[in-house]
Design an enzyme around this catalytic site. Structure first.
Site, PDB file in Angstrom:
ATOM      1  CB  SER A 229      -0.907   0.035   1.230  1.00 52.94           C
ATOM      2  OG  SER A 229      -1.745  -1.090   1.275  1.00 52.94           O
TER       3      SER A 229
HETATM    4  N1  SAH Z   1      -0.885  -4.407   3.958  1.00 51.76           N
HETATM    5  C1  SAH Z   1      -0.312  -4.886   2.738  1.00 51.76           C
HETATM    6  C2  SAH Z   1      -1.275  -4.656   1.602  1.00 51.76           C
HETATM    7  C3  SAH Z   1      -1.233  -5.730   0.621  1.00 51.76           C
HETATM    8  S1  SAH Z   1      -2.467  -5.625  -0.643  1.00 51.76           S
HETATM    9  C4  SAH Z   1       1.009  -4.201   2.433  1.00 51.76           C
HETATM   10  O1  SAH Z   1       1.171  -3.039   2.802  1.00 51.76           O
HETATM   11  O2  SAH Z   1       1.869  -4.811   1.823  1.00 51.76           O
HETATM   12  C5  SAH Z   1      -3.818  -6.522   0.060  1.00 51.76           C
HETATM   13  C6  SAH Z   1      -3.523  -7.908   0.516  1.00 51.76           C
HETATM   14  O3  SAH Z   1      -4.755  -8.517   0.933  1.00 51.76           O
HETATM   15  C7  SAH Z   1      -2.965  -8.812  -0.570  1.00 51.76           C
HETATM   16  O4  SAH Z   1      -1.773  -9.374  -0.115  1.00 51.76           O
HETATM   17  C8  SAH Z   1      -4.060  -9.865  -0.771  1.00 51.76           C
HETATM   18  O5  SAH Z   1      -3.566 -11.125  -1.144  1.00 51.76           O
HETATM   19  C9  SAH Z   1      -4.728  -9.879   0.602  1.00 51.76           C
HETATM   20  N2  SAH Z   1      -6.095 -10.390   0.616  1.00 51.76           N
HETATM   21  C10 SAH Z   1      -7.033 -10.288  -0.351  1.00 51.76           C
HETATM   22  N3  SAH Z   1      -8.185 -10.886   0.031  1.00 51.76           N
HETATM   23  C11 SAH Z   1      -7.965 -11.402   1.264  1.00 51.76           C
HETATM   24  C12 SAH Z   1      -8.774 -12.151   2.169  1.00 51.76           C
HETATM   25  N4  SAH Z   1     -10.019 -12.521   1.883  1.00 51.76           N
HETATM   26  N5  SAH Z   1      -8.225 -12.504   3.353  1.00 51.76           N
HETATM   27  C13 SAH Z   1      -6.944 -12.159   3.668  1.00 51.76           C
HETATM   28  N6  SAH Z   1      -6.140 -11.454   2.835  1.00 51.76           N
HETATM   29  C14 SAH Z   1      -6.631 -11.071   1.647  1.00 51.76           C
END
Ligand code: SAH
Length: 224
Positions: free
Chosen positions: A75
């Site tokens: 993010s």
């Molecule tokens: N906080 C992370 C953001 C990653 S993007 C960072 O700063 O790196 C969002 C993440 O949510 C992705 O890794 C994706 O695989 C995960 N995600 C999507 N749907 C999900 C779900 N149902 N349960 C858990 N994680 C999920």
């Protein structure tokens, strides 16, 4: 304090140049309206470039999202700061994070002295980040491969829940896993999302606040 505790990670350096770029990033975040000193301090401390592929290292301190594994993104720092600020965490707060991704937001929550429980839905990313974090000083209480729509009933209730993927609706289990007084920060919407804060006022009552538009990768359903 260096973040890596193992010798084979010493090649991953946090240089004075990186620290200088982080100070600049923090100024940008202040200009954009972030006020919480503890949140700003954690962004000042955490070497974000180490949470990204080395080929993107030079971009780590721009206020932008970037690709990580499994078509996901780390993010944007402003978004991380905005969501972290909305959580208003006290020392030792118990926090559930949905979407571990690169582990960067996890590290911010840990710098805020929270006890962190984090769920990731992409197995590849889960494995990669689990290994990576195990070699740093960022130690979540629990890191699991699972489905964020269900929350983590065995560890509930939580002081804070943060969803870092775009949710088409508010998963009911997340609301029910909040303590009274607890806060759920979740971007809701399809192609763009409205940052939404729910505060649990009592067993049955929730207060809802909406903030600006954000853009996240979608929260996945039914994925193994
Ligand atoms: N906080 C992370 C953001 C990653 S993007 C960072 O700063 O790196 C969002 C993440 O949510 C992705 O890794 C994706 O695989 C995960 N995600 C999507 N749907 C999900 C779900 N149902 N349960 C858990 N994680 C999920």
């Amino acid at each position: 304090m260096p973040i890596f505790s193992l010798p084979n990670f010493t090649k991953l350096k946090d240089t004075l140049k990186h620290q200088g770029l982080r100070n600049k990033l923090v100024k940008t975040l202040i200009d954009k309206g972030i006020q919480d000193e503890k949140v700003l301090d954690s962004i000042r401390k955490i070497p974000r470039h180490l949470f990204m592929d080395s080929s993107f290292g030079d971009f780590a301190y721009q206020d932008k999202a970037f690709p990580i594994a499994a078509e996901q993104t780390i993010s944007q720092p402003y978004t991380v700061a905005f969501q972290s600020e909305l959580l208003q965490l006290k020392l030792g707060a118990k926090v559930l994070e949905i979407g571990t991704g690169s582990g960067y937001q996890t590290a911010v929550l840990l710098e805020l002295k929270a006890k962190v429980y984090s769920i990731e839905r992409q197995r590849e990313l889960y494995k990669k980040t689990k290994l990576f974090l195990s070699k740093t000083r960022y130690k979540p209480k629990v890191l699991i491969f699972g489905d964020g729509y269900k929350g983590l009933p065995d560890e509930a209730p939580f002081d804070g829940i943060i969803v870092t993927a775009g949710a088409p609706f508010v998963p009911k289990p997340l609301l029910s896993q909040l303590k009274v007084g607890g806060r759920l920060v979740i971007p809701i919407g399809d192609s763009t999302q409205i940052m939404t804060l729910f505060i649990r006022k009592s067993e049955k009552e929730f207060e809802k606040h909406e903030f600006g538009d954000f853009r996240f990768v979608p929260m996945l359903e039914n994925k193994n």
